[in-house]
Design a protein around this motif. Structure first.
Motif, PDB file in Angstrom:
ATOM      1  N   LYS A 548      10.203   6.466  -9.843  1.00 47.46           N
ATOM      2  CA  LYS A 548      10.537   5.038  -9.739  1.00 47.46           C
ATOM      3  C   LYS A 548      11.130   4.809  -8.351  1.00 47.46           C
ATOM      4  CE  LYS A 548      12.636   2.678 -13.401  1.00 47.46           C
ATOM      5  NZ  LYS A 548      13.797   2.311 -14.183  1.00 47.46           N
ATOM      6  N   TYR A 549      10.661   3.806  -7.621  1.00 50.64           N
ATOM      7  CA  TYR A 549      11.251   3.508  -6.305  1.00 50.64           C
ATOM      8  C   TYR A 549      12.667   2.983  -6.486  1.00 50.64           C
ATOM      9  CZ  TYR A 549       6.916   4.098  -3.687  1.00 50.64           C
ATOM     10  OH  TYR A 549       5.827   4.634  -3.090  1.00 50.64           O
ATOM     11  N   PRO A 550      13.543   3.208  -5.494  1.00 51.30           N
ATOM     12  CA  PRO A 550      14.909   2.698  -5.625  1.00 51.30           C
ATOM     13  C   PRO A 550      14.879   1.187  -5.865  1.00 51.30           C
ATOM     14  CG  PRO A 550      14.479   3.570  -3.403  1.00 51.30           C
ATOM     15  CD  PRO A 550      13.328   3.923  -4.242  1.00 51.30           C
ATOM     16  N   PHE A 555       8.245   2.238 -13.300  1.00 48.16           N
ATOM     17  CA  PHE A 555       7.847   3.518 -12.718  1.00 48.16           C
ATOM     18  C   PHE A 555       6.564   3.334 -11.911  1.00 48.16           C
ATOM     19  CE2 PHE A 555      10.756   5.175 -15.819  1.00 48.16           C
ATOM     20  CZ  PHE A 555      11.245   6.311 -15.207  1.00 48.16           C
ATOM     21  N   ALA A 556       6.530   3.908 -10.707  1.00 48.76           N
ATOM     22  CA  ALA A 556       5.309   3.855  -9.902  1.00 48.76           C
ATOM     23  C   ALA A 556       4.366   4.969 -10.336  1.00 48.76           C
ATOM     24  CB  ALA A 556       5.646   4.000  -8.420  1.00 48.76           C
ATOM     25  N   LEU A 557       4.923   6.084 -10.811  1.00 47.31           N
ATOM     26  CA  LEU A 557       4.121   7.191 -11.334  1.00 47.31           C
ATOM     27  C   LEU A 557       4.768   7.659 -12.630  1.00 47.31           C
ATOM     28  CD1 LEU A 557       3.400   9.415  -8.198  1.00 47.31           C
ATOM     29  CD2 LEU A 557       1.803   7.914  -9.355  1.00 47.31           C
ATOM     30  N   ARG A 575      -7.070   1.395  -8.599  1.00 46.90           N
ATOM     31  CA  ARG A 575      -6.881   0.000  -8.206  1.00 46.90           C
ATOM     32  C   ARG A 575      -5.658  -0.141  -7.289  1.00 46.90           C
ATOM     33  NH1 ARG A 575      -6.474  -3.545 -13.319  1.00 46.90           N
ATOM     34  NH2 ARG A 575      -5.247  -1.808 -14.095  1.00 46.90           N
ATOM     35  N   MET A 576      -5.520  -1.318  -6.700  1.00 47.09           N
ATOM     36  CA  MET A 576      -4.345  -1.596  -5.858  1.00 47.09           C
ATOM     37  C   MET A 576      -3.070  -1.371  -6.657  1.00 47.09           C
ATOM     38  SD  MET A 576      -4.868  -5.064  -3.672  1.00 47.09           S
ATOM     39  CE  MET A 576      -4.704  -6.030  -5.127  1.00 47.09           C
ATOM     40  N   GLY A 577      -2.096  -0.742  -6.039  1.00 51.58           N
ATOM     41  CA  GLY A 577      -0.796  -0.563  -6.699  1.00 51.58           C
ATOM     42  C   GLY A 577      -0.813   0.417  -7.856  1.00 51.58           C
ATOM     43  N   SER A 578      -1.860   1.253  -7.928  1.00 52.21           N
ATOM     44  CA  SER A 578      -1.928   2.172  -9.072  1.00 52.21           C
ATOM     45  C   SER A 578      -1.098   3.432  -8.829  1.00 52.21           C
ATOM     46  CB  SER A 578      -3.389   2.538  -9.365  1.00 52.21           C
ATOM     47  OG  SER A 578      -4.003   3.028  -8.205  1.00 52.21           O
ATOM     48  N   GLY A 579      -0.575   3.596  -7.631  1.00 52.95           N
ATOM     49  CA  GLY A 579       0.333   4.727  -7.375  1.00 52.95           C
ATOM     50  C   GLY A 579      -0.261   5.809  -6.489  1.00 52.95           C
ATOM     51  N   LYS A 580      -1.387   5.537  -5.852  1.00 52.63           N
ATOM     52  CA  LYS A 580      -2.058   6.559  -5.035  1.00 52.63           C
ATOM     53  C   LYS A 580      -1.200   6.989  -3.842  1.00 52.63           C
ATOM     54  CE  LYS A 580      -5.583   3.881  -4.163  1.00 52.63           C
ATOM     55  NZ  LYS A 580      -5.145   2.633  -4.819  1.00 52.63           N
ATOM     56  N   SER A 581      -0.735   5.999  -3.097  1.00 54.36           N
ATOM     57  CA  SER A 581       0.046   6.337  -1.890  1.00 54.36           C
ATOM     58  C   SER A 581       1.348   7.039  -2.261  1.00 54.36           C
ATOM     59  CB  SER A 581       0.387   5.074  -1.105  1.00 54.36           C
ATOM     60  OG  SER A 581      -0.791   4.431  -0.753  1.00 54.36           O
ATOM     61  N   THR A 582       1.895   6.662  -3.404  1.00 52.16           N
ATOM     62  CA  THR A 582       3.153   7.258  -3.834  1.00 52.16           C
ATOM     63  C   THR A 582       2.998   8.775  -4.003  1.00 52.16           C
ATOM     64  OG1 THR A 582       3.587   5.191  -4.969  1.00 52.16           O
ATOM     65  CG2 THR A 582       4.990   7.035  -5.543  1.00 52.16           C
ATOM     66  N   PHE A 583       1.825   9.187  -4.455  1.00 54.60           N
ATOM     67  CA  PHE A 583       1.501  10.605  -4.565  1.00 54.60           C
ATOM     68  C   PHE A 583       1.775  11.329  -3.245  1.00 54.60           C
ATOM     69  CE2 PHE A 583      -1.490  10.877  -8.294  1.00 54.60           C
ATOM     70  CZ  PHE A 583      -0.908  12.029  -8.792  1.00 54.60           C
ATOM     71  N   SER A 621      -0.096   8.337   6.839  1.00 59.89           N
ATOM     72  CA  SER A 621       0.204   7.279   5.878  1.00 59.89           C
ATOM     73  C   SER A 621      -0.714   6.087   6.118  1.00 59.89           C
ATOM     74  CB  SER A 621       1.663   6.870   6.003  1.00 59.89           C
ATOM     75  OG  SER A 621       1.794   5.983   7.075  1.00 59.89           O
ATOM     76  N   GLN A 622      -0.601   5.125   5.228  1.00 62.80           N
ATOM     77  CA  GLN A 622      -1.422   3.921   5.353  1.00 62.80           C
ATOM     78  C   GLN A 622      -1.008   3.101   6.578  1.00 62.80           C
ATOM     79  OE1 GLN A 622      -1.039   2.151   1.523  1.00 62.80           O
ATOM     80  NE2 GLN A 622      -3.172   1.598   1.405  1.00 62.80           N
ATOM     81  N   ASP A 623       0.290   3.135   6.889  1.00 65.94           N
ATOM     82  CA  ASP A 623       0.774   2.367   8.045  1.00 65.94           C
ATOM     83  C   ASP A 623       0.836   3.310   9.241  1.00 65.94           C
ATOM     84  OD1 ASP A 623       1.467   0.439   6.059  1.00 65.94           O
ATOM     85  OD2 ASP A 623       3.225   1.690   5.656  1.00 65.94           O
ATOM     86  N   THR A 733      -8.193   7.081  -1.081  1.00 70.73           N
ATOM     87  CA  THR A 733      -9.091   6.111  -0.450  1.00 70.73           C
ATOM     88  C   THR A 733      -9.610   5.071  -1.423  1.00 70.73           C
ATOM     89  OG1 THR A 733     -11.021   5.907   0.979  1.00 70.73           O
ATOM     90  CG2 THR A 733     -11.167   7.551  -0.755  1.00 70.73           C
ATOM     91  N   HIS A 734     -10.012   3.934  -0.829  1.00 72.98           N
ATOM     92  CA  HIS A 734     -10.720   2.905  -1.591  1.00 72.98           C
ATOM     93  C   HIS A 734     -12.202   2.987  -1.265  1.00 72.98           C
ATOM     94  CE1 HIS A 734      -7.597   0.581  -3.474  1.00 72.98           C
ATOM     95  NE2 HIS A 734      -6.887   0.516  -2.359  1.00 72.98           N
ATOM     96  N   ARG A 735     -12.505   3.719  -0.150  1.00 68.87           N
ATOM     97  CA  ARG A 735     -13.897   3.718   0.323  1.00 68.87           C
ATOM     98  C   ARG A 735     -14.669   4.858  -0.320  1.00 68.87           C
ATOM     99  NH1 ARG A 735     -13.377   1.408   6.377  1.00 68.87           N
ATOM    100  NH2 ARG A 735     -15.541   2.004   6.593  1.00 68.87           N
ATOM    101  N   THR A 776       0.235  -0.570 -19.663  1.00 70.57           N
ATOM    102  CA  THR A 776       1.128  -1.146 -18.651  1.00 70.57           C
ATOM    103  C   THR A 776       2.380  -0.285 -18.520  1.00 70.57           C
ATOM    104  OG1 THR A 776       0.357  -3.215 -19.488  1.00 70.57           O
ATOM    105  CG2 THR A 776       2.154  -3.337 -17.915  1.00 70.57           C
ATOM    106  N   ARG A 777       2.853  -0.185 -17.258  1.00 65.59           N
ATOM    107  CA  ARG A 777       3.977   0.722 -16.991  1.00 65.59           C
ATOM    108  C   ARG A 777       5.275   0.317 -17.671  1.00 65.59           C
ATOM    109  NH1 ARG A 777       3.292   1.065 -10.706  1.00 65.59           N
ATOM    110  NH2 ARG A 777       1.461  -0.157 -11.103  1.00 65.59           N
ATOM    111  N   ALA A 778       6.016   1.363 -18.030  1.00 64.89           N
ATOM    112  CA  ALA A 778       7.308   1.109 -18.684  1.00 64.89           C
ATOM    113  C   ALA A 778       8.342   0.649 -17.688  1.00 64.89           C
ATOM    114  CB  ALA A 778       7.783   2.405 -19.341  1.00 64.89           C
TER     115      ALA A 778
END
Ligand SMILES: Nc1ncnc2c1ncn2[C@@H]1O[C@H](COP(=O)(O)OP(=O)(O)OP(=O)(O)O)[C@@H](O)[C@H]1O
Length: 779
Positions: A548-550, A555-557, A575-583, A621-623, A733-735, A776-778
């Motif tokens: 979970k992010y502060p 929960f993100a994952l 999908r967007m916001g599914s937690g990929k980058s958080t990994f 990272s993405q950014d 990736t999305h591609r 849906t996430r808790a």
């Protein structure tokens, strides 16, 4: 001497990529000779020389050089330090020692190594010992510096032999002839002692410790302030000279026309004035020196702490944090300014009052009443002043935060036509901040003018009362003048103190907010075992992971059980916001799991030194954040002394070479602030090259080609699939086109893994809509 042939880099492991005709402008140093084969203490950079020697024939083939991970570029001194730490019972990794050092990469200078040692908990110092016979065996082990920038750890010394760990030759001491070693010995030794460490039971003292970051540094410079204090005492004593001079001139010289006495007195006061002049200059010089030195140390400690802050606890607003750091200036100025000296001057007030009493008798009551009055008024103003400063501080922070947000997002502000809205927000916060800063200014001004008023009133009263006393025959003309001067002197520090009190409130506020930052936890792991893992399998395991992010509600994952084996190429889609980058972020330790663990080679990453962990992983990272400077600087940002061949190789793979070779400045091409002078795709290429520079075993790429055109992506894919052979790849990736380089596919949804398996099977299941969505996430 035993065999000391340095390890040759593995020539077989070369990148077979064709270089894109790019040549680096800079040449490697020390490349003209290869190390001696045997019978000598290995000289500095021998491995580096060996590695480079093969590349000198044709610079255009530099990308065929040994892989960066196969060549040892580290300084023998730093490696010796690692051995010394290990022998003294506190193992550290090389990356841990290097992390955060300004010279990160090749901290070969002794001073940088000492700083590294101190950061890692060793008190080390360099000592001159002309020959080995001057080193007592009781002080072993120690690091001996060798000629040509070499170093080794001396573990034992007898009349004929010495045992030394030469970092180039492994971890075990090697027996060498003492005379032979003496020939190579450079005359300096580093003795080290491990500092004691408090365990968790002492954690309640932590707060106290962090608060002392400032005062300890100031106290460190106390010896300089001692000189300042001494100069102030003498200056105050010399201040007695001029009233006494005037008194004697008016009372003795003028009535008696005693010209000789006048000259004697003038000579005396002249000498006093010259001393006063010299001492005042010296005093402000010492203040500047102490202030400047403390400033450098404090600013460096602050920055070190900020860069080590854990992202989980980092303040949300960058602008507010930047504002807090900016306030450090007011703190520094307060401690380095001579205003502080008013405190030292204050006790002398009693000497001046005593002298007024001696000369003018009851006239002393005039300043004796004024002085406490001024102090009381000053103190009464402190509380409202403190409140105004606090309000101003908060509003200033908000103003700064908004300013940074607007400037950073100026393109979006313009294109979304948000100028009006932003202007409104800005004017509101500026209005608020102006109000409280005006209030604070008014209070400070009142305190100053009241003190000036009191000083002038004291002078007038002294004259008026003095004239009466002269007419009564109780006082001489000279006595009146002396009393007036002395009263002026007594009141002088008060006006300075009035100014100082207002600045003190500002500094107090600055210190308070900096204290808060200094108390934030850093990435130095509590669970860190101190074990240095030389070789770790390049596998990643997510063990019952939830995150979970502060300050986030959900929960993100969640419920992640995964193992990515060494050498696997895994794609993560969803999908967007599914937690990929958080990994990816969890893998490189940017955040810590809320539940469960992330393991690298079976070791919980919390047990690893953070620098060690990051040196094993290449993360994009993405950014893609670039810093002001050249393309080369940005690729080698983590290791500015990086080998040119390694830079060229990474640049060629990431496609940087393709666009820099057509630019007149080549790798010197400027990227602008935040990389604004480059296109999104170019920025992405540089970020990729940065991650590939050290040839890490694990590569984590988050949308690496999102800004690339099809041609560039195709070229990148080809190069990537080649370089990741034998490495572990995590490709977010999305591609779908990027999935050509992976064999296994993980699908994420709502922070959970909803499919995981061979690429073809997962894609087939996706096509047939056989993959269920996650609940849906808790919260
Ligand atoms: N710094 C953060 N603070 C709070 N929540 C965050 C933060 N970063 C991401 N999140 C949340 O965590 C969840 C997962 O985000 P993540 O960036 O991992 O998704 P993603 O699958 O990579 O999305 P995308 O494909 O859009 O990049 C999202 O719901 C997001 O809102």
């Amino acid at each position: 001497m035993t065999d000391s042939k340095p390890t040759q880099p593995a020539s077989g492991t070369t990148a077979s990529l064709e270089p894109e005709t790019t040549e680096s402008s800079s040449q490697d140093d020390n490349t003209s000779s290869t190390p001696e084969a045997s019978g000598k203490v290995p000289s500095t950079d021998s491995r580096k020389q060996a590695a480079n020697a093969s590349q000198q024939a044709d610079p255009r083939t530099r990308v065929d050089a040994p892989l960066p991970s196969d060549v040892d570029y580290e300084s023998p001194l730093l490696r010796s330090l690692v051995h010394l730490f290990s022998i003294l019972g506190r193992p550290v990794t090389l990356e841990q020692l290097k992390s955060g050092l300004p010279e990160h990469g090749v901290p070969s200078h002794t001073s940088a190594c000492l700083r590294a040692a101190s950061q890692a908990g060793m008190h080390a110092k360099v000592t001159r010992r002309n020959s080995l016979s001057e080193i007592s065996t009781l002080t072993l082990p120690c690091i001996i510096l060798l000629k040509n920038k070499g170093a080794g750890v001396l573990t034992s010394l007898t009349d004929t032999h010495a045992e030394v760990i030469f970092p180039e030759m492994g971890n075990t001491p090697i027996s060498v002839l003492r005379d032979k070693l003496n020939e190579e010995y450079a005359g300096y030794v580093i003795f080290g002692q491990i500092n004691g460490r408090l365990d968790k039971r002492a954690s309640e003292l932590k707060l106290l410790k962090t608060k002392r970051w400032f005062w300890d540094t100031i106290l460190y410079f106390f010896p300089i302030y001692k000189h300042v204090g001494l100069a102030s005492i003498i200056i105050n004593l010399l201040a007695l000279a001029s009233p006494l001079f005037f008194m004697n001139v008016y009372d003795r010289v003028v009535p008696n026309n005693a010209v000789d006495t006048l000259w004697v007195l003038a000579a005396g006061i002249g000498i006093a004035l010259v001393f006063d002049f010299i001492l005042r200059n010296l005093r402000s010089y010492f203040c500047d020196v102490a202030g400047k030195n403390a400033d450098v140390i404090l600013a460096s400690r602050l920055m070190q702490h900020i860069m080590a802050l854990r992202l989980d606890d980092k303040p949300d607003s960058t602008g507010t944090m930047a504002n807090n750091l900016r306030e450090f200036e007011s703190l520094r100025e307060f401690f380095s300014s001579t205003t502080l000296l008013a405190i030292i001057d204050l006790p002398f007030l009693f000497i001046f009052l005593a002298l007024i009493h001696f000369i003018g008798g009851p006239m002393v009551f005039i300043p004796a009443i004024a002085v406490p009055l001024v102090i009381i008024v000053g103190l009464l103003l402190q509380y409202p002043f403190q409140r105004a400063i606090e309000a101003g501080y908060k509003e200033g922070a908000q103003k700064h935060a908004l300013l940074i947000e607007i400037i950073n997002g100026i393109e979006t502000v313009k294109t979304s036509m948000a100028e009006g809205h932003m202007q409104q927000l800005w004017e509101k916060v500026v209005g608020m901040s102006a109000k409280s800063s005006n209030h604070a200014k008014r209070l400070a001004n009142f305190s100053m003018t009241f003190t000036m008023f009191a000083a002038q009133a004291v002078s007038v009263f002294i004259i008026v009362v003095g004239v009466y006393r002269i007419s009564e025959g109780e006082l001489t003309m000279g006595g009146l003048i002396a009393c007036n001067i002395l009263a002026g002197r007594a009141m002088a520090p008060l006006s300075q103190i009035a100014g100082m009190l207002s600045r003190m409130q500002q500094s107090r506020m600055a210190l308070k907010s900096l204290d808060l930052i200094m108390q934030l936890p850093t990435e130095a792991q509590d669970e860190y075992t101190g074990i240095s893992y030389e070789k770790l399998e390049a596998s990643i395991t997510f063990d019952s992971l939830a995150f979970k992010y502060p300050n986030a509600e959900r929960f993100a994952l969640e419920d992640i059980h995964l193992k990515i084996r060494e050498g696997e190429r895994v794609g993560i889609i969803g999908r967007m916001g599914s937690g990929k980058s958080t990994f990816g972020k969890l893998c490189v330790g940017l955040y810590r799991p809320t539940e469960g663990a992330v393991k690298l080679g079976g070791v919980d990453i919390r047990q690893m030194d953070i620098a060690d962990l990051r040196s094993r992983t290449g993360y994009v990272s993405q950014d893609n954040y670039l810093f002001y400077g050249s393309v080369r600087d940005n690729i080698a940002i983590g290791n500015p002394q990086a080998d040119e061949n390694a830079i060229l190789r990474a640049a060629a793979i990431a496609g940087v070479t393709d666009f820099v070779q057509s630019h007149p400045a080549g790798f010197g091409m400027q990227v602008g602030e935040r990389g604004m002078a480059l296109s999104g795709g170019q920025r992405q290429s540089i970020a990729l090259a940065r991650a590939l520079l050290t040839d890490p075993d694990i590569i984590i790429l988050d949308e690496p080609s999102s800004n690339m055109d099809n041609g560039s992506e195709h070229a990148f894919k080809k190069k990537l699939s080649h370089i990741v052979t034998g490495k572990t790849l995590l490709l977010i990736t999305h591609r779908l086109s990027m999935l050509d380089v992976v064999d296994r596919l993980i699908v994420m949804d709502n922070g959970r893994v909803v499919a995981d398996g061979p690429k073809a099977a997962v894609l087939e299941a996706l096509k047939n809509d056989q993959i269920k969505k996650a609940p849906t996430r808790a919260a």
